[in-house]
Design a protein around this motif. Sequence first.
Motif, PDB file in Angstrom:
ATOM      1  N   ASN A  26       0.830  -1.205   0.000  1.00 39.25           N
ATOM      2  CA  ASN A  26       0.000   0.000   0.000  1.00 39.25           C
ATOM      3  C   ASN A  26       0.867   1.259   0.000  1.00 39.25           C
ATOM      4  O   ASN A  26       0.374   2.358   0.194  1.00 39.25           O
ATOM      5  CB  ASN A  26      -1.028   0.008   1.140  1.00 39.25           C
ATOM      6  CG  ASN A  26      -0.427  -0.157   2.512  1.00 39.25           C
ATOM      7  OD1 ASN A  26       0.777  -0.058   2.710  1.00 39.25           O
ATOM      8  ND2 ASN A  26      -1.283  -0.422   3.496  1.00 39.25           N
ATOM      9  N   VAL A  27       2.181   1.076  -0.224  1.00 42.87           N
ATOM     10  CA  VAL A  27       3.128   2.178  -0.394  1.00 42.87           C
ATOM     11  C   VAL A  27       4.026   1.875  -1.585  1.00 42.87           C
ATOM     12  O   VAL A  27       4.201   0.723  -1.964  1.00 42.87           O
ATOM     13  CB  VAL A  27       3.997   2.413   0.866  1.00 42.87           C
ATOM     14  CG1 VAL A  27       3.152   2.844   2.045  1.00 42.87           C
ATOM     15  CG2 VAL A  27       4.841   1.210   1.206  1.00 42.87           C
ATOM     16  N   ALA A  28       4.592   2.935  -2.152  1.00 46.38           N
ATOM     17  CA  ALA A  28       5.593   2.812  -3.207  1.00 46.38           C
ATOM     18  C   ALA A  28       6.788   3.649  -2.794  1.00 46.38           C
ATOM     19  O   ALA A  28       6.663   4.606  -2.026  1.00 46.38           O
ATOM     20  CB  ALA A  28       5.043   3.297  -4.545  1.00 46.38           C
ATOM     21  N   THR A  29       7.965   3.312  -3.306  1.00 40.22           N
ATOM     22  CA  THR A  29       9.208   4.013  -2.981  1.00 40.22           C
ATOM     23  C   THR A  29       9.565   4.960  -4.118  1.00 40.22           C
ATOM     24  O   THR A  29       9.566   4.568  -5.290  1.00 40.22           O
ATOM     25  CB  THR A  29      10.341   3.000  -2.765  1.00 40.22           C
ATOM     26  OG1 THR A  29       9.953   2.102  -1.727  1.00 40.22           O
ATOM     27  CG2 THR A  29      11.631   3.697  -2.371  1.00 40.22           C
ATOM     28  N   GLY A  65      -3.685   2.708  12.851  1.00 39.07           N
ATOM     29  CA  GLY A  65      -3.643   1.360  13.417  1.00 39.07           C
ATOM     30  C   GLY A  65      -3.545   0.255  12.382  1.00 39.07           C
ATOM     31  O   GLY A  65      -3.317  -0.896  12.725  1.00 39.07           O
ATOM     32  N   ALA A  66      -3.716   0.595  11.097  1.00 42.52           N
ATOM     33  CA  ALA A  66      -3.640  -0.407  10.026  1.00 42.52           C
ATOM     34  C   ALA A  66      -2.189  -0.622   9.608  1.00 42.52           C
ATOM     35  O   ALA A  66      -1.320   0.215   9.828  1.00 42.52           O
ATOM     36  CB  ALA A  66      -4.482   0.027   8.835  1.00 42.52           C
ATOM     37  N   ALA A  67      -1.942  -1.752   8.969  1.00 41.21           N
ATOM     38  CA  ALA A  67      -0.594  -2.104   8.534  1.00 41.21           C
ATOM     39  C   ALA A  67      -0.150  -1.265   7.338  1.00 41.21           C
ATOM     40  O   ALA A  67      -0.922  -1.007   6.418  1.00 41.21           O
ATOM     41  CB  ALA A  67      -0.535  -3.580   8.168  1.00 41.21           C
ATOM     42  N   VAL A  68       1.117  -0.850   7.381  1.00 44.51           N
ATOM     43  CA  VAL A  68       1.790  -0.260   6.233  1.00 44.51           C
ATOM     44  C   VAL A  68       2.545  -1.420   5.589  1.00 44.51           C
ATOM     45  O   VAL A  68       3.361  -2.073   6.247  1.00 44.51           O
ATOM     46  CB  VAL A  68       2.745   0.868   6.657  1.00 44.51           C
ATOM     47  CG1 VAL A  68       3.542   1.369   5.462  1.00 44.51           C
ATOM     48  CG2 VAL A  68       1.969   2.004   7.311  1.00 44.51           C
ATOM     49  N   VAL A  69       2.238  -1.708   4.321  1.00 44.30           N
ATOM     50  CA  VAL A  69       2.752  -2.911   3.666  1.00 44.30           C
ATOM     51  C   VAL A  69       3.740  -2.548   2.563  1.00 44.30           C
ATOM     52  O   VAL A  69       3.420  -1.766   1.662  1.00 44.30           O
ATOM     53  CB  VAL A  69       1.593  -3.758   3.089  1.00 44.30           C
ATOM     54  CG1 VAL A  69       2.119  -5.016   2.408  1.00 44.30           C
ATOM     55  CG2 VAL A  69       0.596  -4.106   4.179  1.00 44.30           C
ATOM     56  N   LYS A  70       4.943  -3.116   2.659  1.00 50.95           N
ATOM     57  CA  LYS A  70       5.988  -2.979   1.642  1.00 50.95           C
ATOM     58  C   LYS A  70       6.669  -4.336   1.541  1.00 50.95           C
ATOM     59  O   LYS A  70       6.770  -5.043   2.542  1.00 50.95           O
ATOM     60  CB  LYS A  70       6.984  -1.886   2.059  1.00 50.95           C
ATOM     61  CG  LYS A  70       8.068  -1.608   1.028  1.00 50.95           C
ATOM     62  CD  LYS A  70       8.951  -0.459   1.488  1.00 50.95           C
ATOM     63  CE  LYS A  70      10.092  -0.245   0.521  1.00 50.95           C
ATOM     64  NZ  LYS A  70      10.976   0.837   0.974  1.00 50.95           N
ATOM     65  N   ASN A  92       4.182   9.338  10.718  1.00 49.55           N
ATOM     66  CA  ASN A  92       2.862   8.709  10.635  1.00 49.55           C
ATOM     67  C   ASN A  92       2.911   7.179  10.551  1.00 49.55           C
ATOM     68  O   ASN A  92       1.901   6.538  10.294  1.00 49.55           O
ATOM     69  CB  ASN A  92       2.053   9.281   9.461  1.00 49.55           C
ATOM     70  CG  ASN A  92       2.745   9.113   8.122  1.00 49.55           C
ATOM     71  OD1 ASN A  92       3.764   8.445   7.996  1.00 49.55           O
ATOM     72  ND2 ASN A  92       2.185   9.751   7.101  1.00 49.55           N
ATOM     73  N   CYS A  93       4.082   6.597  10.795  1.00 49.82           N
ATOM     74  CA  CYS A  93       4.250   5.146  10.739  1.00 49.82           C
ATOM     75  C   CYS A  93       5.204   4.728  11.850  1.00 49.82           C
ATOM     76  O   CYS A  93       6.286   5.293  11.992  1.00 49.82           O
ATOM     77  CB  CYS A  93       4.820   4.748   9.378  1.00 49.82           C
ATOM     78  SG  CYS A  93       5.086   2.979   9.170  1.00 49.82           S
ATOM     79  N   ALA A  94       4.789   3.742  12.643  1.00 50.90           N
ATOM     80  CA  ALA A  94       5.622   3.242  13.743  1.00 50.90           C
ATOM     81  C   ALA A  94       5.910   1.763  13.523  1.00 50.90           C
ATOM     82  O   ALA A  94       5.082   1.028  12.981  1.00 50.90           O
ATOM     83  CB  ALA A  94       4.903   3.439  15.079  1.00 50.90           C
ATOM     84  N   SER A  95       7.064   1.344  13.956  1.00 49.67           N
ATOM     85  CA  SER A  95       7.453  -0.056  13.854  1.00 49.67           C
ATOM     86  C   SER A  95       6.647  -0.906  14.824  1.00 49.67           C
ATOM     87  O   SER A  95       6.343  -0.479  15.941  1.00 49.67           O
ATOM     88  CB  SER A  95       8.946  -0.187  14.171  1.00 49.67           C
ATOM     89  OG  SER A  95       9.296  -1.545  14.296  1.00 49.67           O
TER      90      SER A  95
END
Length: 104
Positions: free
Chosen positions: A12-15, A52-57, A79-82
């Motif tokens: 749901n992310v791109a680099t 609270g949702a997953a950041v997916v890469k 805006n993203c935590a491990s």
Amino acid sequence: MSRAFRIHPDDNVATLLEDAAAVVTVVGGTDLVLREPIALGHKVALADIAEGAAVVKFGIPIGIASSAIRVGDWVHLHNCASRFDARSGSFDGVTGAAKDMAYD
């Protein structure tokens, strides 16, 4: 026009492959309007990600959205935590330095 790369179809992310200020072309996909400038190597949201949702890469969760993220947003320490490092939520959003350590 600047480009970004989606590594896995489930991401749901791109680099970003170069600095971008307004619009990026996701390789193999479509154009994406950025909500803010994003630097080379950083991530952009390809879809809305709820707090609270997953950041997916790489096809796997790399973190949890610490606040709501909208499509076109820069995805980084602000805006993203491990899920694996409790300190990641306290890193400086620009430099990435831990705020609980003094660097001389």
